[in-house]
Design an enzyme around this catalytic site. Structure first.
Site, short mmCIF file in Angstrom:
data_model
loop_
_atom_site.label_atom_id
_atom_site.label_comp_id
_atom_site.label_asym_id
_atom_site.label_seq_id
_atom_site.Cartn_x
_atom_site.Cartn_y
_atom_site.Cartn_z
N ALA A 174 0.79 -1.23 0.00
CA ALA A 174 0.00 0.00 0.00
C ALA A 174 0.83 1.28 0.00
O ALA A 174 0.31 2.34 0.32
CB ALA A 174 -0.94 -0.01 1.21
N ASN A 230 0.92 -3.75 7.59
CA ASN A 230 1.86 -4.46 6.72
C ASN A 230 2.88 -3.52 6.09
O ASN A 230 3.99 -3.93 5.75
CB ASN A 230 1.09 -5.20 5.62
CG ASN A 230 0.48 -6.50 6.11
OD1 ASN A 230 1.11 -7.27 6.82
ND2 ASN A 230 -0.76 -6.74 5.74
N HIS A 266 -0.13 7.08 4.29
CA HIS A 266 1.19 6.64 4.74
C HIS A 266 2.24 7.65 4.29
O HIS A 266 2.40 7.90 3.09
CB HIS A 266 1.53 5.26 4.16
CG HIS A 266 0.53 4.20 4.48
ND1 HIS A 266 0.32 3.73 5.76
CD2 HIS A 266 -0.33 3.52 3.68
CE1 HIS A 266 -0.62 2.80 5.73
NE2 HIS A 266 -1.03 2.66 4.49
#
Length: 257
Positions: A124, A180, A208
């Site tokens: 991601a 993750n 993120h």
């Protein structure tokens, strides 16, 4: 061209997107086998591509070339060893499980002994290629700040709150289904990166922010991910990274580190 035969373990959001791409002819593989603890979910996906739902992962291993693990950290511990022992390549989506050094060492050894390969997609975030390149020199620091809507973390709150600040190795234990990204960063540069996890009701995407400093200079990436409608804990980009990996395995030129 002979198509690679692929099986899927875990028939949730990521498997749904992969299956749709294969059905539409956008990824040149044969998606033949599906396993999930919920047999109905496996059967539903299998019906989309004329595949077969199996009751045990072992039932697909004689036929497949590669298995996509898209289930859980437990599946990595319990099922991936069996896949590697059969000499089959595996794509690991639940990369947080690989933060366990003993498990990671055991899986790498099994892959080596059985001429198999473990693939870990970028997931991601963007920037793993740059981080891998930077790791050839001296990295001074790697920091991840993750902001998520409280609902995607399974909690309810009205104000922004820092839920965790520390190392990636501990973050994946506290948030095994949500972080993750931290594991992927750590494995890419072989260090326990700094992580901050924030629940923020003001955001509607999984955000993120990665900052890397080293002798190469500095880079910073910000990824604002749309969440999967099937499972808000999963980002669409994570599924796309697995899809592109599958596609690249049939290509004769690979771009990026």
């Amino acid at each position: 061209m002979i198509l690679m035969m692929v099986g899927i373990v875990g028939c949730g959001a990521i498997a749904n997107l992969i299956t749709g791409f294969v059905r539409d002819g956008r990824v040149p593989v044969k998606l033949g086998f599906f396993y999930d603890r919920d047999l109905e979910r496996a059967e539903n996906l299998a019906s989309m591509v004329d595949g077969r739902a199996v009751l045990d992962v072992a039932d697909m291993l004689p036929e497949v070339d590669l298995v996509v693990e898209a289930a859980s950290p437990e599946a990595v511990r319990d099922l991936v060893p069996e896949i590697l022992e059969a000499g089959k390549d595996v794509v690991v989506m639940s990369v947080g499980a690989l933060m366990d050094p003993e498990l990671r060492e055991m899986l790498v050894e099994l892959a080596s002994l059985n001429d198999a390969t473990i693939h870990v997609p970028s997931g991601a975030i963007v920037g793993l290629d740059g981080l891998k390149a930077a790791s050839m020199g001296n990295i001074e620091s790697v920091k991840l700040i993750t902001r998520k809507p409280p609902r995607s973390l399974g909690i309810s709150m009205d104000e922004k709150k820092v839920l965790y600040r520390g190392r990636a190795s501990e973050a994946v234990k506290k948030f095994p289904l949500n972080i993750n990204v931290a594991a992927a960063l750590s494995l890419a540069c072989d260090r326990d990166v700094d992580v901050e996890i924030i629940a923020d009701p003001a955001v509607d995407r999984n955000v993120h922010e990665v900052t890397v400093r080293g002798d190469f200079g500095e880079f910073k990436t910000i990824t604002e991910n749309v969440r999967c409608s099937v499972n808000p804990k999963t980002s669409v980009m994570a599924a796309y990274s697995a899809i592109k990996l599958l596609k690249s395995l049939s290509e004769n030129i690979h771009i990026g580190t």
